[in-house]
Design an enzyme around this catalytic site. Structure first.
Site, PDB file in Angstrom:
ATOM      1  N   ASP A   1       0.800  -1.487  -0.227  1.00  0.00           N
ATOM      2  CA  ASP A   1      -0.311  -0.071  -0.089  1.00  0.00           C
ATOM      3  C   ASP A   1       0.632   1.055   0.071  1.00  0.00           C
ATOM      4  O   ASP A   1       1.497   1.226   0.843  1.00  0.00           O
ATOM      5  CB  ASP A   1      -0.908  -0.032   1.413  1.00  0.00           C
ATOM      6  CG  ASP A   1      -2.222   1.292   1.049  1.00  0.00           C
ATOM      7  OD1 ASP A   1      -1.729   2.391   0.668  1.00  0.00           O
ATOM      8  OD2 ASP A   1      -2.785   0.674   1.815  1.00  0.00           O
TER       9      ASP A   1
ATOM     10  N   ARG B   1     -13.331  -4.799  -5.899  1.00  0.00           N
ATOM     11  CA  ARG B   1     -13.426  -4.057  -6.935  1.00  0.00           C
ATOM     12  C   ARG B   1     -13.033  -5.236  -7.859  1.00  0.00           C
ATOM     13  O   ARG B   1     -12.385  -5.031  -7.767  1.00  0.00           O
ATOM     14  CB  ARG B   1     -13.491  -2.986  -7.518  1.00  0.00           C
ATOM     15  CG  ARG B   1     -14.245  -1.617  -5.886  1.00  0.00           C
ATOM     16  CD  ARG B   1     -15.426  -1.638  -6.408  1.00  0.00           C
ATOM     17  NE  ARG B   1     -16.423  -1.056  -5.040  1.00  0.00           N
ATOM     18  CZ  ARG B   1     -17.379  -1.179  -4.328  1.00  0.00           C
ATOM     19  NH1 ARG B   1     -16.643  -2.606  -4.075  1.00  0.00           N
ATOM     20  NH2 ARG B   1     -17.448  -0.144  -3.921  1.00  0.00           N
TER      21      ARG B   1
ATOM     22  N   ASP C   1     -15.645 -12.238  -5.527  1.00  0.00           N
ATOM     23  CA  ASP C   1     -17.511 -11.921  -5.243  1.00  0.00           C
ATOM     24  C   ASP C   1     -17.977 -10.763  -6.084  1.00  0.00           C
ATOM     25  O   ASP C   1     -19.118  -9.576  -5.720  1.00  0.00           O
ATOM     26  CB  ASP C   1     -17.494 -11.310  -4.024  1.00  0.00           C
ATOM     27  CG  ASP C   1     -18.716 -10.356  -3.132  1.00  0.00           C
ATOM     28  OD1 ASP C   1     -19.717 -11.493  -3.345  1.00  0.00           O
ATOM     29  OD2 ASP C   1     -18.292  -9.731  -2.838  1.00  0.00           O
TER      30      ASP C   1
ATOM     31  N   GLU D   1     -22.600  -7.098 -13.922  1.00  0.00           N
ATOM     32  CA  GLU D   1     -23.439  -7.727 -12.448  1.00  0.00           C
ATOM     33  C   GLU D   1     -24.042  -7.801 -13.333  1.00  0.00           C
ATOM     34  O   GLU D   1     -24.675  -6.710 -14.077  1.00  0.00           O
ATOM     35  CB  GLU D   1     -22.575  -7.585 -11.231  1.00  0.00           C
ATOM     36  CG  GLU D   1     -21.291  -8.100 -11.294  1.00  0.00           C
ATOM     37  CD  GLU D   1     -20.828  -7.226  -9.703  1.00  0.00           C
ATOM     38  OE1 GLU D   1     -22.073  -7.206  -8.803  1.00  0.00           O
ATOM     39  OE2 GLU D   1     -19.823  -7.499  -9.278  1.00  0.00           O
TER      40      GLU D   1
ATOM     41  N   HIS E   1     -21.516 -11.238  -4.522  1.00  0.00           N
ATOM     42  CA  HIS E   1     -21.559  -9.520  -4.563  1.00  0.00           C
ATOM     43  C   HIS E   1     -22.236  -9.618  -3.449  1.00  0.00           C
ATOM     44  O   HIS E   1     -23.392  -9.036  -3.338  1.00  0.00           O
ATOM     45  CB  HIS E   1     -21.825  -8.862  -6.011  1.00  0.00           C
ATOM     46  CG  HIS E   1     -21.239  -7.109  -5.306  1.00  0.00           C
ATOM     47  ND1 HIS E   1     -20.816  -6.492  -6.349  1.00  0.00           N
ATOM     48  CD2 HIS E   1     -20.487  -6.978  -3.870  1.00  0.00           C
ATOM     49  CE1 HIS E   1     -20.234  -5.770  -5.729  1.00  0.00           C
ATOM     50  NE2 HIS E   1     -20.166  -5.482  -4.274  1.00  0.00           N
TER      51      HIS E   1
END
Length: 331
Positions: free
Chosen positions: A181, A242, A265, A270, A289
Site C-alpha cells: 500500500d 472491486r 465476489d 453483474e 457480490h
C-alpha cells in the site's frame, strides 16, 4: 417547518436497511417522502427536500435532477461506493455527503477470511469434484496439497478498513502478513502486524493474495497479466473489493489453466452471466457480490444513516462524511 427527507430507495432495500424502530426515528426527524428510484418522481419529491437517502440503484444526482433540488443539503447514502451517485456538481453546490461503508468492513473481512481458508484447504476443489461425480480416491489425492493458515504467507493489497479488519483476523489465526500500500509506512504496517513490501514481492511470496484496495484511477487493472504471472503455482487470489482492480481476461486465462485458484465476489459484469466460463471452473469459488450481505451489516448501515441524519439536523459534526478530496482516494 419540519425538514423534508426524501427516501430514494427501492422498497426492498428500504425494508432491508431500516428496522421498524429506525424508521420511526426517521419519521420523528422530519417529513418523509418515499419516492423510490424513478427519476421523474424523485425530481418532484426533491423539490423541497433537505436530505435524500440513497442506495445502489438511486439515479445519479446531476444535471436536471440536481437542479430540481434547490434546498438539498445532505446525501445520506446507505452504501459505501459513491462514484456512481455523486460528482463535482454535488460538492460544488455545497451539498454534504455521507456513507455507511464502515458497517460493511467486519463482514467483508470475514468472507475474505472464509475465502482464504477455502482456497488454502482446497475445499472448493473437493466440493466440485464430489458434486460432479468424481471418485473418492481421485478426489482425495488428485488435487493440489492443502495448507493450513498458520504459517502461510498472506499478501494484502490495500490497508483499507476492510483490509485492516481482514489482517486482524488472519493475524489471530497465525498467518504471516505482507502488505502492499503506497499510503502506508513500514512502521504503520508493523503496527498492523504486517511487513510492508512492494507489490511484485508480495505477489511472488504470498500463498494467498487478498485485494482490499480502492477503485481509483491509479488502481485500474492493478493486477494484470504480468502481475498474475508473478504468483506461484497453486497460489490463490481473493477479491471481495472491486473487479476494477484486476484484468479479468488475464485472470480467466490463469484460472482456466488451473495454475492459480480464485475466490471472487465481484465481477466486471453483474449479474454474472449464466454463460460465464468462471461458473464451470473447479478451482474457482464464486459468490454473487454478497460479502457484505449479512443481516447485521444491513442494520448497521441503517443505523449509521439514521444517526447521521440526526446529527446533520441538529447541527452536529458528521461522523461518516465523504468530501471531494476523500472520495478521490477511496472506492
Amino acid at each position: 417547518m419540519r425538514p423534508t427527507i426524501a427516501v430514494a430507495l427501492e422498497e426492498g432495500l428500504r425494508r432491508l436497511f431500516f428496522t421498524a424502530e429506525q424508521w420511526r426515528e426517521l419519521e420523528e426527524a422530519g417529513e418523509l417522502r418515499i419516492c423510490g428510484i424513478d427519476p421523474e418522481r424523485l425530481a418532484k419529491e426533491l423539490a423541497d427536500a433537505e436530505v435524500v437517502v440513497t442506495g445502489w440503484n438511486t439515479p445519479r444526482l446531476e444535471g436536471e435532477l440536481l437542479a430540481a433540488a434547490p434546498r438539498l443539503k445532505l446525501v445520506a447514502h446507505t452504501g459505501a461506493a459513491l462514484r456512481f451517485l455523486v460528482g463535482d456538481e454535488v460538492f460544488a453546490r455545497g451539498i454534504r455527503v455521507s456513507q455507511a461503508g464502515e458497517a460493511m468492513a467486519p463482514a467483508v473481512a470475514e468472507v475474505s477470511l472464509a475465502f482464504t481458508l477455502t482456497l488454502l484447504h482446497r475445499i472448493h476443489r473437493f466440493d466440485h469434484a464430489l458434486h460432479s461425480g468424481a471418485g473418492w480416491t481421485r478426489t482425495k489425492y488428485g488435487t493440489l496439497e492443502a495448507s493450513e493458515l498458520r504459517g502461510s504467507v498472506i499478501g494484502v493489497v490495500g490497508a483499507s478498513r476492510t483490509g485492516r479488519a481482514y489482517m486482524e483476523l488472519v493475524r489471530a489465526l497465525g498467518g504471516v502478513l505482507l502488505l502492499a500500500d503506497p499510503m502506508v509506512t513500514a512502521g504503520q504496517a508493523a503496527a498492523l502486524g504486517a511487513e510492508l513490501v512492494p507489490l511484485d514481492e508480495l505477489l511472488e511470496r504470498s500463498r494467498i493474495v487478498a485485494l482490499h484496495a480502492p477503485a481509483i484511477p491509479e488502481t485500474r487493472r492493478l493486477i494484470g497479466r504480468r502481475e498474475l504471472g508473478l504468483m506461484a503455482d497453486g497460489a490463490g487470489l481473493v477479491n471481495t473489493a472491486r473487479s476494477w482492480l484486476v484484468d479479468s481476461d488475464a485472470l480467466l486465462e490463469e484460472l482456466r489453466e488451473g495454475r492459480l485458484d480464485g475466490a471472487l465476489d465481484v465481477y466486471d459484469e453483474e449479474p454474472l452471466p449464466v454463460s460465464s466460463p468462471l461458473r464451470g471452473l473447479p478451482n474457482v469459488l464464486l459468490t454473487p457480490h454478497e460479502a457484505a450481505g449479512a443481516v447485521q451489516v444491513r442494520r448497521r448501515q441503517g443505523r449509521i444513516v439514521v444517526d447521521e441524519i440526526g446529527r446533520f439536523l441538529a447541527g452536529e459534526p458528521l461522523r461518516h462524511e465523504m468530501t471531494r478530496e476523500i472520495l478521490a482516494t477511496t472506492a
